[in-house]
Write an enzyme that holds these catalytic residues in place. Sequence first.
Site, PDB file in Angstrom:
ATOM      1  N   ASN A  37       0.744  -1.319   0.043  1.00  0.00           N
ATOM      2  CA  ASN A  37       0.016  -0.012   0.001  1.00  0.00           C
ATOM      3  C   ASN A  37       1.000   1.024  -0.089  1.00  0.00           C
ATOM      4  OD1 ASN A  37       0.794  -0.363   2.902  1.00  0.00           O
ATOM      5  ND2 ASN A  37      -0.562   1.118   3.326  1.00  0.00           N
TER       6      ASN A  37
ATOM      7  N   CYS B  28       1.991   3.604   2.076  1.00  0.00           N
ATOM      8  CA  CYS B  28       2.968   3.623   3.262  1.00  0.00           C
ATOM      9  C   CYS B  28       3.670   2.488   3.445  1.00  0.00           C
ATOM     10  CB  CYS B  28       2.325   4.274   4.399  1.00  0.00           C
ATOM     11  SG  CYS B  28       1.440   5.893   4.238  1.00  0.00           S
TER      12      CYS B  28
ATOM     13  N   GLU C 170       3.129  -0.525   4.945  1.00  0.00           N
ATOM     14  CA  GLU C 170       2.944  -1.429   6.074  1.00  0.00           C
ATOM     15  C   GLU C 170       2.335  -2.688   5.725  1.00  0.00           C
ATOM     16  OE1 GLU C 170      -0.606   2.015   6.401  1.00  0.00           O
ATOM     17  OE2 GLU C 170       1.384   1.639   5.720  1.00  0.00           O
TER      18      GLU C 170
ATOM     19  N   THR D 263      -3.251  11.194  10.253  1.00  0.00           N
ATOM     20  CA  THR D 263      -4.423  11.877  10.645  1.00  0.00           C
ATOM     21  C   THR D 263      -5.084  11.436  11.828  1.00  0.00           C
ATOM     22  OG1 THR D 263      -4.727  12.409   8.259  1.00  0.00           O
ATOM     23  CG2 THR D 263      -6.494  12.830   9.840  1.00  0.00           C
TER      24      THR D 263
END
Length: 738
Positions: free
Chosen positions: A474, A476, A478, A677
């Site tokens: 994905n 990022c 992870e 976020t």
Amino acid sequence: MRIERRFTKVGESPFAGIEFKARTSRISNPDGSVVFEAKDVAVPADWSQVAVDVLAQKYFRKAGIPAAVRRVKEDGVPTWLQKREADTEALASMPADKRFGPESDSRQVFERLAGTWTYWGYTHNYFDSEEDARAFFDEVCFALATQRVAPNSPQWFNTGLNWAYGINGPSQGHYYAEPDTGRVKKSTSAYERPQPHACFIQSVSDDLVNEGGIMDLWVREARLFKYGSGTGSNFSNVRGEGEPLSGGGRSSGLMSFLKIGDRSAGAIKSGGTTRRAAKMVVLNVDHPDIENYINWKLVEEQKVASLVTGSKQIERSMAAIFEAYWADTVADADRADVKKNKTLAIAIDAARTALVPDNYIHRALQLAEQGYKGIKFATFDTDWNSEAYATVSGQNSNNSVRVTNEFMQAVEAGSSWDLVNRTNGAAARTLDAKELWGQIAYAAWACADPGLQFDTTINEWHTCPSAGRINASNPCSEYMFLDDTACNLASTNLLKYLSQDNQFDIETFTHVNRLMTLALEISVLMAQFPSREIARLSYRYRTTGLGYANLGTLLMVLGIPYDSPKGTAIAGAISALMTATAYATSAEIAAELGPFAGYAKDSESMLRVIRNHRRAAHHADDSEYEGLTITPTPIDPMHCPQPLLAAARAEWDRALELGEKHGYRNAQTTVLAPTGTIGLVMDCDTSGIEPDFALVKFKKLAGGGYFKIINQSVPRALRVLGYDDAAIDRIVNHARGT
């Protein structure tokens, strides 16, 4: 499943004992201009202003919330858990402008999340009883309100809009799998089944317009971005520049298509709000276009620098030409005569020295002769939201190079490395491996891309290798699993499990991890997906991503250096405890509902991975690991607090024992996400697993505006280190500025 209560009591509101206050959320630019404002937002009283602003601006539904709702009766569903819909009769008696509006109370959000998970879990037999379902609902509501845990952003955006308010809309081309049969169907609505998954990995084939091909990928990506998710793809199947096409001619190469996808992503506001689209591009290190790919962003950054510098040089030079032309000391008849207007001659010469194009110099002179006193010339800056960055490509993705053990060995040996054609498997070119490695290192140093993904190690930890290789991640990095699968995430806030006397609450931590593992598994059940294949494989493998945030703050508060043997050991033990709890919970669910559909075929591979995790927790010798070229760094018992280490080891023992008996409901259960976020909405001072990079930070939002973020844990950390109150005040005031 049996659900215990640790935070709440039977018959009481889950929010009993939590004080809520009406707050104003206002986000503005440094010049004071207001970007967003919401008044009288009801939130827990101890939430920071940053957390309030994130919740109000990003996660509250902005429109369409009915002022009055009614229950939708459903056989077998308790009244308190039934779906809601707009109460049309009650709404008809209200003024038209009062009937619908935004969410304005954080309890609305907590209850629509927890309620939706509970509803789907209860109606599909995840709970032993109604009492267990109610306990799950109450405990999750409390955990969300007290910032102990948060799901990924798409859950906040989408989950519960239909269950809590009856909100719906036309289908957006999504698919879902029937819970009992796995049969994939096309969704008929937008929100009855939400898109709660943040992380997607999508395949792309060497085809231009057919399903699964390059242009089809942009459509699938758009479906994900619209609902706040991110996606990654490995583009190594796409032929390189100059390779032959079936209809004759030569391929324009991978980079031309990557630029189209980049522009497409940049046009979409993620989640229907102002969050930026999240995208990962991966390319294998043997692809013919690898050098252009490595240097893509490096060259684009240089273009931005050129735009910024060049535009300001031209503006300054043209202003000097106009000023010289209209100088008070020059007669009107002599203004354009460079022999008589020496100042103008100097200005023109300076412009040419600055490499200003001659046509702009002549344009300035011609306009001046027509009476113009100046010209408006656009200048650029290096703000990532600026026109300069909007002009260049490569700004909407994270880029990674996929390297193998063979490539790294070639780098070490200084040997050659072949770039391989995708059409015929022949060597397109042969490079020096060390020189190619140097290009990667330089580009990463210069512009932070590309990153690296270690293909061999990743696939050696693959729980389901018979189903295919792990090719990508994905955005990022992870989540790494099969192509055309998805993962939904949640992260716990580690600082919330640290008592005032700095003891880590192991029992509460494992309790919340168990709750959220169940919530994430239920989210797979209720989800819809952007393609038929992702719906099929996500049902079949049911990957989830429990993680944590605020490790850097936890270590700081304990007075432990982040990069120290003790810090590493604590991080390892917490990670081990979390992951083992998630797999043990997954095995508990499997005992009641069965393991994931692909488990039988890969049971031995998955148990091998679980055994290797357990060995790392127990500090096994390298010789004991199964099927690993590079062994992990185990938890060092000399530097780890013994209660934490003992709990991690015991939980891994339990996870393996239950898995051997029942299998696992999920092919993967944990990740370590950056928690950007959601970290802010939990008031985390550090994100994910990272240390703090500054005690005072300014976060610029994609939709405009800034947050000034101050690490709130500094006083507590300084107290642990032995500073008195007066010294702490001086240090904090210095950091904040006055």
